[in-house]
Write an enzyme that holds these catalytic residues in place. Sequence first.
Site, PDB file in Angstrom:
ATOM      1  N   SER A 101       0.753  -1.263   0.022  1.00  0.00           N
ATOM      2  CA  SER A 101      -0.092   0.122  -0.050  1.00  0.00           C
ATOM      3  C   SER A 101       0.859   1.169  -0.159  1.00  0.00           C
ATOM      4  O   SER A 101       1.651   1.511  -0.865  1.00  0.00           O
ATOM      5  CB  SER A 101      -0.957  -0.001   1.108  1.00  0.00           C
ATOM      6  OG  SER A 101      -1.720   0.824   1.098  1.00  0.00           O
TER       7      SER A 101
ATOM      8  N   ASP B  98      -9.768  -5.403  -4.126  1.00  0.00           N
ATOM      9  CA  ASP B  98      -9.285  -4.385  -3.322  1.00  0.00           C
ATOM     10  C   ASP B  98     -10.289  -3.025  -3.415  1.00  0.00           C
ATOM     11  O   ASP B  98     -10.422  -2.631  -4.264  1.00  0.00           O
ATOM     12  CB  ASP B  98      -7.802  -4.033  -3.792  1.00  0.00           C
ATOM     13  CG  ASP B  98      -7.246  -3.035  -2.567  1.00  0.00           C
ATOM     14  OD1 ASP B  98      -7.915  -2.354  -2.115  1.00  0.00           O
ATOM     15  OD2 ASP B  98      -5.937  -2.936  -2.578  1.00  0.00           O
TER      16      ASP B  98
ATOM     17  N   HIS C 208      -7.600  -5.853   0.162  1.00  0.00           N
ATOM     18  CA  HIS C 208      -6.215  -4.972   0.092  1.00  0.00           C
ATOM     19  C   HIS C 208      -5.097  -5.800   1.174  1.00  0.00           C
ATOM     20  O   HIS C 208      -4.321  -5.279   1.267  1.00  0.00           O
ATOM     21  CB  HIS C 208      -6.734  -3.825   0.790  1.00  0.00           C
ATOM     22  CG  HIS C 208      -5.606  -2.731   0.683  1.00  0.00           C
ATOM     23  ND1 HIS C 208      -5.109  -2.021  -0.394  1.00  0.00           N
ATOM     24  CD2 HIS C 208      -4.963  -1.958   1.637  1.00  0.00           C
ATOM     25  CE1 HIS C 208      -4.185  -1.260  -0.202  1.00  0.00           C
ATOM     26  NE2 HIS C 208      -3.994  -0.993   1.165  1.00  0.00           N
TER      27      HIS C 208
END
Length: 260
Positions: A98, A213, A241
């Site tokens: 991320s 996601d 995610h």
Amino acid sequence: MGYYVCVEPGVNLYVEDLNPKGSKTIVFLHGWPLSHDQFEYQFDVLPAMGYRCIGIDWRGFGKSDRPMEGYHYNRLADDIFAVVEKLQLNNFTLVGHSTGGAISIRYMSRYKGFGVSKLVLVDAAVPVGFTQETAHQLLDQALNDRPKMIRDVSDTFFFQYVTKPFSDWFFHLGLQAAGWSTAAIIMTLRDSKLYDDLPKILTPTLIVHGVHDKVIPYAQALELNEKISNSYLVPFQFSGHGPFWEERVKFNQLLKEFIG
């Protein structure tokens, strides 16, 4: 073992260093607003396979110092470089999840991939992070009811079912961060674009992204795959995610095969 590394006067980052005598080194950069502990289910397995696993808490997060400034990609990449230099790391695999993926990209472009032999981007917030609308909502919550914001983020993080104890644990990882660093990273994700960094990535790159996601759309993984020349993309069909947990057996095996 865990220890602190000074990255600038008055700022020390916490480093978890597992199996320091391992034959190959993997450096993990966590996502926002978490800490290195998010990779527990990699640290449980990979050191026993002979890998040295290093988890770094960014400034303002986890167990690291929490200064009021320095929450932009250049400084965050500088922090990683300082750790790499202090530990004399070389020929390591850099894994960024991320926002950690965005920091990894800036590190690669800013320092020409110093010491990195392979790059792994996991649901990376690249080339863009949050939209203006999402950032505005998160920033408002972060400054007024941060626990609720973190709970909401935790609830949308995973595609697969998580137990309440697991959700609570994940939630508390986010609470470890300072309020000001949590808010500052939201603004960085809103304002920073990494398009110009991507052509500078020449290191072999594995892109992992959950197709479900809801935080960083899968379409961004396709864009990364197109713009990073020496890359290949592995979609995770049963993940949101967090493929490092949702499909952790597959994720760990893929890491092992990619690193060699």
